[in-house]
Scaffold this motif. Sequence first.
Motif, PDB file in Angstrom:
ATOM      1  N   ARG A 125      31.913 -31.662   0.837  1.00 29.05           N
ATOM      2  CA  ARG A 125      30.866 -32.664   1.020  1.00 29.05           C
ATOM      3  C   ARG A 125      30.887 -33.257   2.434  1.00 29.05           C
ATOM      4  O   ARG A 125      29.835 -33.518   3.024  1.00 29.05           O
ATOM      5  CB  ARG A 125      31.069 -33.779  -0.025  1.00 29.05           C
TER       6      ARG A 125
ATOM      7  N   GLU B 249      27.878 -33.363   5.082  1.00 27.75           N
ATOM      8  CA  GLU B 249      27.422 -34.628   5.661  1.00 27.75           C
ATOM      9  C   GLU B 249      27.411 -34.532   7.186  1.00 27.75           C
ATOM     10  O   GLU B 249      26.471 -34.990   7.848  1.00 27.75           O
ATOM     11  CB  GLU B 249      28.332 -35.773   5.191  1.00 27.75           C
TER      12      GLU B 249
ATOM     13  N   ARG C 188      24.549 -32.543   8.263  1.00 25.00           N
ATOM     14  CA  ARG C 188      23.336 -33.362   8.205  1.00 25.00           C
ATOM     15  C   ARG C 188      23.205 -34.232   9.458  1.00 25.00           C
ATOM     16  O   ARG C 188      22.119 -34.496   9.936  1.00 25.00           O
ATOM     17  CB  ARG C 188      23.368 -34.246   6.955  1.00 25.00           C
TER      18      ARG C 188
ATOM     19  N   TYR D 231      18.127 -33.481   3.808  1.00 26.83           N
ATOM     20  CA  TYR D 231      19.045 -32.935   2.811  1.00 26.83           C
ATOM     21  C   TYR D 231      19.798 -34.060   2.099  1.00 26.83           C
ATOM     22  O   TYR D 231      20.356 -34.939   2.745  1.00 26.83           O
ATOM     23  CB  TYR D 231      20.029 -31.963   3.475  1.00 26.83           C
ATOM     24  N   ASP D 232      19.806 -33.984   0.791  1.00 20.60           N
ATOM     25  CA  ASP D 232      20.502 -34.959  -0.036  1.00 20.60           C
ATOM     26  C   ASP D 232      21.899 -34.420  -0.336  1.00 20.60           C
ATOM     27  O   ASP D 232      22.044 -33.445  -1.073  1.00 20.60           O
ATOM     28  CB  ASP D 232      19.714 -35.181  -1.335  1.00 20.60           C
TER      29      ASP D 232
ATOM     30  N   ASP E 281      24.084 -35.285  -2.200  1.00 21.99           N
ATOM     31  CA  ASP E 281      24.499 -35.320  -3.600  1.00 21.99           C
ATOM     32  C   ASP E 281      24.086 -34.040  -4.333  1.00 21.99           C
ATOM     33  O   ASP E 281      24.520 -33.792  -5.453  1.00 21.99           O
ATOM     34  CB  ASP E 281      23.881 -36.517  -4.315  1.00 21.99           C
ATOM     35  N   ARG E 282      23.209 -33.284  -3.715  1.00 24.10           N
ATOM     36  CA  ARG E 282      22.731 -32.055  -4.367  1.00 24.10           C
ATOM     37  C   ARG E 282      23.421 -30.850  -3.748  1.00 24.10           C
ATOM     38  O   ARG E 282      23.985 -30.916  -2.663  1.00 24.10           O
ATOM     39  CB  ARG E 282      21.211 -31.954  -4.212  1.00 24.10           C
ATOM     40  N   SER E 283      23.335 -29.747  -4.474  1.00 29.95           N
ATOM     41  CA  SER E 283      23.991 -28.530  -4.017  1.00 29.95           C
ATOM     42  C   SER E 283      23.303 -28.013  -2.748  1.00 29.95           C
ATOM     43  O   SER E 283      22.078 -27.987  -2.649  1.00 29.95           O
ATOM     44  CB  SER E 283      23.934 -27.479  -5.123  1.00 29.95           C
ATOM     45  N   PHE E 284      24.124 -27.592  -1.788  1.00 26.95           N
ATOM     46  CA  PHE E 284      23.582 -27.154  -0.505  1.00 26.95           C
ATOM     47  C   PHE E 284      22.980 -25.745  -0.590  1.00 26.95           C
ATOM     48  O   PHE E 284      22.003 -25.435   0.094  1.00 26.95           O
ATOM     49  CB  PHE E 284      24.689 -27.179   0.547  1.00 26.95           C
TER      50      PHE E 284
ATOM     51  N   PRO F  74      21.162 -23.932  -2.859  1.00 24.67           N
ATOM     52  CA  PRO F  74      19.734 -23.780  -3.168  1.00 24.67           C
ATOM     53  C   PRO F  74      18.821 -24.343  -2.070  1.00 24.67           C
ATOM     54  O   PRO F  74      17.728 -23.820  -1.845  1.00 24.67           O
ATOM     55  CB  PRO F  74      19.571 -24.589  -4.466  1.00 24.67           C
ATOM     56  N   TRP F  75      19.300 -25.385  -1.380  1.00 24.64           N
ATOM     57  CA  TRP F  75      18.488 -25.994  -0.324  1.00 24.64           C
ATOM     58  C   TRP F  75      18.307 -25.018   0.839  1.00 24.64           C
ATOM     59  O   TRP F  75      17.194 -24.759   1.290  1.00 24.64           O
ATOM     60  CB  TRP F  75      19.170 -27.283   0.145  1.00 24.64           C
TER      61      TRP F  75
END
Lengths: 172, 214
Positions: free
Chosen positions: A3, A7, A10, A60-61, A63-66, A68-69
Motif C-alpha cells: 500500500r 501511495e 500516487r 487512484y483510490d 483503498d482499492r486494488s491497483f 484492475p485500475w
Amino acid sequence: MDREVLERFRLGDEAAVKAVYDRFGGPIFALSMSILGEHGLAADATQQTFIKAWRAASTYDADRSFGPWIYAIARRTAIDLYRKRARVVVSDEVDVVYLPIGLETVWEVFEVRSALDRLPDEEREVVKMSHFDGLTHVEIAERLDIPVGTVKSRSHRAHQRLLAMLKHVEEV
Amino acid sequence: MTTEDSRAQYLATGSSDVGESNERLDLIRGVLGSEATWAEPPPQVGDGILASLAGEAISQPPADEARTGRWAVALAAVGGLVALAGLVLGTISVVKTDQDNIVAMSGTELETAASGEAEFGPTDAGWWVRLEVTGLPPAPEGSYYQGWVWSDDGEGVSIGTFHLRGDEMPIVLWSGVPLADYPSIWVTLESEADGPEASDQIVMKGRIPDVPEA
C-alpha cells in the motif's frame, strides 16, 4: 502490491513508479501483445499506459486494488492504439473499417501473466517449457540437466501456486 | 489425490484422475500456451517511462504540496534527470555532448513566436533530448505538448510530453530509436481526448544534420 508503494506512486515518487513497473510491466506488455500482436506497438502501448496512469494517479483510490485500475488503463490504451493503426480505407466513399480484434481473453492474459511473474524463477521456467514450448517432463529434464522427478515436483508446485493465484479467474 | 492436486494436474496436463473437463482451466491452459502471455517488454521501455515521467515532472504545474515537494527534491536538477533514471533502472548514463549536438528549433505557422534549441546525447538505451524553448505558450487545459523524432520515411516516435505551465525549462525527453534514423525533431500540440498518434498541430520543428553514432 504494498500500500505504501501505491501511495507513493500516487504522489509521483519515481522509485514507486519503478516498483510498479517491475510488478505490472510484464502483464501490461502481455495484455498489449494480445491486442496488438506486435512488439513495437505493444511497447508503445505499455509506455503510454504508465504515463497515463501517472497522470491519473491522483484519481487512484489506494483503498482499492491497483491491478484492475491499471488494467483498465492498459486495455483502453491498447485498443485505442489498435484502432488508430487498424484503420483501412476501403474506398473513396466508405471511410474506414476496423479489423476484427479479439478481446475475449485479454483479462485472463493479464491475470495469468501477473501470476506467472510471481512464481519462483525455476518453477516459471518449467511452466513455460511445458505450456509454451510444448516439451515433456523428460525433455525439460534433459534441457535443464536435472532429474525428471525434480521437473515433476517443480511443475506440480508451480501449478498449485498458479491455481491459488488464479482462483478468481477460474471461478468467473 | 486431493481436489487441489487433481486441479493442478488438470491445469498442467489437460486431464486428471477425476476425468471431468473444466472449461475455465482449459481457457487458462490456452492462455499459458500463447505467445502474448510470455512476451517480454524491451528493456528500453522501462527507461523510456522513467525518462518521460521525469520530463513530465519538471513540466507539470504543482498539483499539490506532496507531489511538488517530492518531485522538486528528486528532480530539481535537470542535468540529473536522465542520470536519475539510470540510477533507478541501472542502465542509462549520460554522455557528455558538445555544440555539434545542439540544433535550432523554430516555430511553425501555428506558433511563429516560438524558438529554441534541442540538445541531444546518447544513453545506454537510446538518446536524451533536452529542449529549451521560448515564445511557446503553456498548453491549454485539456491539452499538452508532445515531442517526436521523425524519420525521413514519415514515421514518428514519441519522445515524451510536457505542458509548459510552470517554470520548467529545459525539458528532458528520451528517444528509444536512433536519431540517425529519426533526424527530425517536432513538437506537437495534443488533446488529452485523442489517441497516442501525432496530431497535425505541429508547433515547432528542428532537424539534426549529422548524428554521431551512439
